[in-house]
Scaffold this active site. Structure first.
Site, PDB file in Angstrom:
ATOM      1  N   HIS A  52       0.885  -1.094   0.079  1.00 43.66           N
ATOM      2  CA  HIS A  52      -0.114   0.024  -0.091  1.00 43.66           C
ATOM      3  C   HIS A  52       0.813   1.231  -0.068  1.00 43.66           C
ATOM      4  O   HIS A  52       2.192   1.384   0.103  1.00 43.66           O
ATOM      5  CB  HIS A  52      -1.091   0.090   1.225  1.00 43.66           C
ATOM      6  CG  HIS A  52      -0.516   0.198   2.402  1.00 43.66           C
ATOM      7  ND1 HIS A  52      -0.263  -0.962   3.320  1.00 43.66           N
ATOM      8  CD2 HIS A  52       0.363   1.026   3.169  1.00 43.66           C
ATOM      9  CE1 HIS A  52       0.559  -0.674   4.389  1.00 43.66           C
ATOM     10  NE2 HIS A  52       0.678   0.500   4.422  1.00 43.66           N
TER      11      HIS A  52
HETATM   12  P1  TYD Z   1      -1.493  -2.566   7.727  1.00 40.35           P
HETATM   13  O1  TYD Z   1      -0.630  -1.115   7.657  1.00 40.35           O
HETATM   14  O2  TYD Z   1      -1.959  -2.860   6.308  1.00 40.35           O
HETATM   15  O3  TYD Z   1      -0.049  -3.571   7.918  1.00 40.35           O
HETATM   16  P2  TYD Z   1       1.222  -3.976   6.856  1.00 40.35           P
HETATM   17  O4  TYD Z   1       1.487  -2.783   6.148  1.00 40.35           O
HETATM   18  O5  TYD Z   1       2.298  -4.433   7.871  1.00 40.35           O
HETATM   19  O6  TYD Z   1       0.848  -5.019   6.134  1.00 40.35           O
HETATM   20  O7  TYD Z   1      -2.042  -2.995   8.820  1.00 40.35           O
HETATM   21  C1  TYD Z   1      -2.918  -4.218   8.965  1.00 40.35           C
HETATM   22  C2  TYD Z   1      -3.951  -4.079   9.856  1.00 40.35           C
HETATM   23  O8  TYD Z   1      -3.570  -3.492  11.089  1.00 40.35           O
HETATM   24  C3  TYD Z   1      -4.867  -3.245   8.990  1.00 40.35           C
HETATM   25  O9  TYD Z   1      -6.341  -3.902   9.390  1.00 40.35           O
HETATM   26  C4  TYD Z   1      -4.872  -1.907   9.925  1.00 40.35           C
HETATM   27  C5  TYD Z   1      -4.492  -2.247  11.411  1.00 40.35           C
HETATM   28  N1  TYD Z   1      -3.672  -1.157  11.705  1.00 40.35           N
HETATM   29  C6  TYD Z   1      -4.293  -0.423  12.826  1.00 40.35           C
HETATM   30  O10 TYD Z   1      -5.395  -0.730  13.283  1.00 40.35           O
HETATM   31  N2  TYD Z   1      -3.576   0.658  13.434  1.00 40.35           N
HETATM   32  C7  TYD Z   1      -2.281   0.699  13.035  1.00 40.35           C
HETATM   33  O11 TYD Z   1      -1.596   1.614  13.539  1.00 40.35           O
HETATM   34  C8  TYD Z   1      -1.748  -0.087  11.971  1.00 40.35           C
HETATM   35  C9  TYD Z   1      -0.126   0.231  11.377  1.00 40.35           C
HETATM   36  C10 TYD Z   1      -2.531  -0.809  11.586  1.00 40.35           C
END
Ligand code: TYD
Length: 139
Positions: free
Chosen positions: A53
């Site tokens: 993303h």
């Molecule tokens: P995401 O940022 O997509 O993780 P990565 O980049 O490591 O794949 O986040 C994964 C999940 O966690 C998504 O459902 C959103 C949630 N999340 C939060 O609720 N708060 C946060 O601060 C972060 C970073 C993620």
């Protein structure tokens, strides 16, 4: 041809040897934004890539404070990658840069410092949508 700015910008933390390796990150010194959120990942499922993303406004610095992982950055035109395996070295991630983390294993510990609280509306999770916005911004 115009030289592209390097996508991978490394951040080097202050290192203190005090019967351990202490790494220090301060806003306005090593970190070029006000840190409003810190999150970390432990007990990762092995070989499951993460990220995929970009953010519209958020700035972040990614660290791998244990083990290693591959960080891939993509500005819509070219991709660069680096291995993160030193707890004192992070990768600065600007807004509108697509990122992926690969080669994570269960010992890998990622720690991320972010310029804002969690805002789901700031995410762009479809590469095609990201690419369209990048292309439009160049017109
Ligand atoms: P995401 O940022 O997509 O993780 P990565 O980049 O490591 O794949 O986040 C994964 C999940 O966690 C998504 O459902 C959103 C949630 N999340 C939060 O609720 N708060 C946060 O601060 C972060 C970073 C993620």
């Amino acid at each position: 041809m115009k030289q592209n700015k390097k996508l991978i910008e490394l951040v080097n933390l202050q290192k203190i040897n005090d019967d351990c390796l202490m790494c220090v990150a301060e806003t306005g010194k090593q970190i070029p934004f006000t840190i409003k959120r810190v999150y970390y990942m432990v007990n990762s499922a092995p070989n499951l890539p993460r990220g995929y993303h970009t953010h519209k406004k958020l700035e972040q610095v990614f660290f791998c404070i244990r083990g290693s992982m591959k960080m891939v950055l993509d500005d819509g035109y070219h991709r660069e990658e680096t291995i993160l395996n030193d707890p004192s070295v992070g990768v600065l991630l600007h807004p509108m840069v697509w990122h992926e983390m690969h080669d994570i294993n269960e010992d890998t510990i990622m720690l991320i410092m972010a310029s804002d609280r969690y805002i789901e509306a700031d995410y762009i999770r479809e590469y095609s949508k990201f690419k369209k916005l990048v292309d439009e911004s160049k017109k």
